[in-house]
Write a protein that holds these residues in place. Structure first.
Motif, PDB file in Angstrom:
ATOM      1  N   ARG A 194       0.822  -1.219   0.000  1.00 42.76           N
ATOM      2  CA  ARG A 194       0.000   0.000   0.000  1.00 42.76           C
ATOM      3  C   ARG A 194       0.855   1.268   0.000  1.00 42.76           C
ATOM      4  O   ARG A 194       0.469   2.301   0.550  1.00 42.76           O
ATOM      5  N   ASP A 214       1.628   4.808   4.584  1.00 44.61           N
ATOM      6  CA  ASP A 214       0.850   5.534   5.592  1.00 44.61           C
ATOM      7  C   ASP A 214       1.527   6.847   5.973  1.00 44.61           C
ATOM      8  O   ASP A 214       1.541   7.255   7.140  1.00 44.61           O
ATOM      9  N   ARG A 452      -2.149   8.197  11.164  1.00 41.94           N
ATOM     10  CA  ARG A 452      -2.199   6.739  11.027  1.00 41.94           C
ATOM     11  C   ARG A 452      -3.213   6.143  11.999  1.00 41.94           C
ATOM     12  O   ARG A 452      -3.380   6.626  13.124  1.00 41.94           O
ATOM     13  N   CYS A 455      -3.602  -0.280  14.712  1.00 41.37           N
ATOM     14  CA  CYS A 455      -3.964  -1.652  14.370  1.00 41.37           C
ATOM     15  C   CYS A 455      -4.915  -2.193  15.429  1.00 41.37           C
ATOM     16  O   CYS A 455      -4.605  -2.163  16.632  1.00 41.37           O
ATOM     17  N   SER A 490      -0.021  -8.683  11.834  1.00 45.78           N
ATOM     18  CA  SER A 490      -1.098  -8.140  10.994  1.00 45.78           C
ATOM     19  C   SER A 490      -0.741  -6.764  10.442  1.00 45.78           C
ATOM     20  O   SER A 490      -1.109  -6.422   9.327  1.00 45.78           O
ATOM     21  N   CYS A 491      -0.026  -5.966  11.224  1.00 45.72           N
ATOM     22  CA  CYS A 491       0.354  -4.613  10.795  1.00 45.72           C
ATOM     23  C   CYS A 491       1.828  -4.536  10.420  1.00 45.72           C
ATOM     24  O   CYS A 491       2.380  -3.436  10.330  1.00 45.72           O
ATOM     25  N   ARG A 492       2.477  -5.703  10.242  1.00 46.68           N
ATOM     26  CA  ARG A 492       3.890  -5.772   9.883  1.00 46.68           C
ATOM     27  C   ARG A 492       4.766  -5.070  10.921  1.00 46.68           C
ATOM     28  O   ARG A 492       5.708  -4.353  10.599  1.00 46.68           O
ATOM     29  N   THR A 494       4.304  -2.500  12.712  1.00 43.15           N
ATOM     30  CA  THR A 494       4.300  -1.037  12.759  1.00 43.15           C
ATOM     31  C   THR A 494       3.343  -0.493  13.809  1.00 43.15           C
ATOM     32  O   THR A 494       3.504   0.636  14.273  1.00 43.15           O
ATOM     33  N   THR A 497      -2.390   0.488  10.728  1.00 41.28           N
ATOM     34  CA  THR A 497      -2.863   0.022   9.416  1.00 41.28           C
ATOM     35  C   THR A 497      -3.773   1.091   8.817  1.00 41.28           C
ATOM     36  O   THR A 497      -4.858   1.339   9.327  1.00 41.28           O
ATOM     37  N   GLY A 498      -3.313   1.733   7.756  1.00 36.38           N
ATOM     38  CA  GLY A 498      -4.119   2.748   7.081  1.00 36.38           C
ATOM     39  C   GLY A 498      -4.043   4.107   7.741  1.00 36.38           C
ATOM     40  O   GLY A 498      -3.369   4.302   8.772  1.00 36.38           O
TER      41      GLY A 498
END
Length: 571
Positions: A194, A214, A452, A455, A490-492, A494, A497-498
């Motif tokens: 993304r 992001d 951001r 998550c 799930s959020c690598r 970080t 997410t998004g």
């Protein structure tokens, strides 16, 4: 990195696996598939991780989640990257002369045999989830490691120096299948993550690749030898963008359109000569990105009501302000989508057209052909529009025409680069528009920033002392839950997410118009707007923090705490 005990499965399963291994009548892939299907029927193995943990426990192997894997670089360099990537193997560490290698399949013997043949060392398999293994391989080996490794093995492949005038060799190198594959891998990886931008940056002894994800740049691990292929990589990007690969002295801009999994991605390419070579930035614009609509924007009730009133006005100017990459275009497209119907004619002029909107006439600026914002806007007004969208007000001429369009019965939407909503009024005056024209034409200004989103899988309550002090200072957060980022697969890792926007919406009133007409400052205009109910960016940010959507640090990263309170300085 240790084995994990799970509830035993059917007693018949171990015998089944042993029989398959002894007979060797099935391929390793078929045997593994059958084993997983058998495990899927047990109560204790409902996903891959549980299945692998059971297998590790049953056969005396180690299991690793790889969340904290940190293999030694020297160890990785012993093994060929192409084998590790092809067979999905990752050497983890060496213990007493035995190298522990992460695998996601119980019968990964062909790949392990290949590694043994290269080093002659004994190897010990460690079971790990396939998703985590793929992530760690890419993280530690780098994007396109197999491609660059194959390039080094090819005889006669030589990247020409930047200083050579004859670009024929470089052109040929850029068309090499391995270089093509590497550039494709970088773009594909960026799209899957993304990313909004890809940065290819040359330095004296390295070529750095970074993705903007992001809103923040993240360095991409790449093989150390990538610097050798820098000219060919840049030339390949130029060829895709229809740019002149022989010209290395001046900036160039181009475009690429690619199709990935039945979706189109438009890529804006900028190439600029730097001290150690040409730097490239590619902005990725997804053509099939859906409109979020007003419901998806996350406006507070007051701002949502005021914004809908502005959208229903017959004429005037509505501006969206903010820095590059703050979501201004998405907000304007959502606004147009909301008012797009059969009785209105809507025309846009943009640079570039980022999304194609059904039922809306869109014009692409072409500076080289002489089609500027100002010229296009003049032509648009002869096409009997009801609503006009100008991609950006960049100069006095465009601003003057936009004002005249609004005064002659058109609703005009556009963007402007200012730090806050009140600053847009004085910015237009600075551009040469008379204050009385701004006062009579401008209806609303909305400033925005992107923060951001936490998550939902791993966020956790923030009980720190600094957050407690923040609660005392900000009334809106006194009783609200505050969360912090943690990081998970799930959020690598970080923690986010998004992204979502925070807003500052100011509508024009008699009081703000009066201040503007007498030459007042943006500070005065802001004070009046605050008294009339305007919520500032940071105040709207605290609202989003109170919803459990983001963190105080994210809000302070994109907005200004005008109180100057030291409590927020280290959040």
């Amino acid at each position: 990195m240790s084995g994990s005990t799970a509830t035993p499965a059917s007693p018949a399963l171990p015998e089944l696996l042993e029989a398959m291994m002894e007979r060797r009548q099935l391929s390793s892939m078929d045997a593994e598939t059958l084993a997983r299907q058998s495990l899927a029927g047990t109560a204790s193995a409902r996903n891959e991780e549980e299945a692998l943990q059971w297998l590790a426990n049953e056969y005396g192997l180690a299991y690793a989640s790889l969340e904290k894997a940190d293999p030694d670089r020297a160890l990785l360099e012993r093994f060929p990257a192409r084998v590790l990537l092809k067979e999905s193997l990752l050497p983890l560490r060496e213990v007493d002369g035995v190298v522990e290698v992460a695998v996601s399949r119980l019968f990964a013997t062909p790949g392990l045999d290949s590694l043994r043949s290269f080093t002659g060392q004994p190897l010990k398999p460690v079971l790990a989830p396939s998703e985590a293994l793929e992530r760690e391989i890419k993280k530690h080996l780098g994007v396109g490691a197999d491609t660059l490794n194959s390039l080094e093995l090819e005889e006669g492949f030589q990247v020409v120096a930047d200083s050579r005038d004859d670009s024929s060799d470089l052109d040929k190198a850029a068309e090499d299948a391995s270089i093509i594959r590497f550039v494709n891998q970088v773009l594909g990886d960026a799209i899957s993550l993304r990313a909004s931008d890809v940065h290819v940056e040359p330095f004296e002894h390295a070529l750095r690749i970074r993705y903007r994800i992001d809103g923040l740049l993240q360095e991409v691990p790449v093989p150390a030898q990538i610097k050798r292929f820098q000219p060919a990589i840049v030339s390949r990007i130029k060829i895709l963008s229809n740019l002149n690969i022989a010209e290395k002295r001046v900036p160039q801009d181009g475009r690429i359109k690619i199709r990935v999994k039945n979706s189109e991605v438009d890529i804006r390419v900028s190439v600029i000569p730097m001290l150690h070579g040409e730097a490239t930035v590619m902005r990725l614009l997804r053509q099939d990105a859906g409109m979020i609509g007003l419901d998806g924007m996350g406006l507070a009730d007051r701002e949502r009501q005021l914004f809908e009133q502005v959208l229903g006005m017959p004429h005037g100017i509505a501006l969206v302000t903010g820095p590059t990459g703050s979501g201004k275009t998405t907000t304007l497209y959502s606004a147009l989508h909301h008012i797009n119907d059969a009785v209105r004619k809507i025309i846009t002029i943009e640079d570039p057209v980022e999304y194609q909107l059904k039922g809306i006439n869109q014009i692409q600026v072409a500076e080289k052909a002489g089609l500027t914002f100002a010229k296009g806007l003049r032509a648009i007004l002869r096409h009997d529009p009801d609503v006009v969208l100008i991609g950006e007000i960049r100069d006095q001429e465009t601003a003057q025409i936009a004002v005249q369009a609004s005064l002659t019965g058109h609703m005009v939407f556009s963007t402007l680069h200012t730090n806050d909503a009140p600053g847009a009024l004085t910015r237009l005056v600075d551009m040469g528009v008379e204050p009385y024209l701004v006062a009579s034409s401008l209806e609303a200004v909305m400033a925005q920033r992107l923060v951001r989103v936490l998550c939902q899988e791993c966020k956790e309550p923030d009980q720190s002392a600094r957050t407690a002090a923040l609660r005392e200072r900000v009334p809106a957060l006194r009783e609200a839950p505050i969360f912090r980022a943690q990081g998970c697969k799930s959020c690598r890792m970080t923690g986010f997410t998004g992204r979502r926007a925070i807003f500052e919406l100011m509508t024009m009133s008699a009081a703000t118009r009066a201040v503007l007409l007498r030459g007042g400052s943006s500070v005065e205009i802001k004070e009046i707007a605050r008294r009339e109910g305007m919520r500032t960016l940071i105040e709207d940010g605290w609202r989003v923090v109170g919803e459990g959507t983001t963190t105080p640090a994210e809000v302070l990263r994109v907005s200004k705490d005008e109180t100057g309170d030291a409590l927020t300085s280290g959040i």
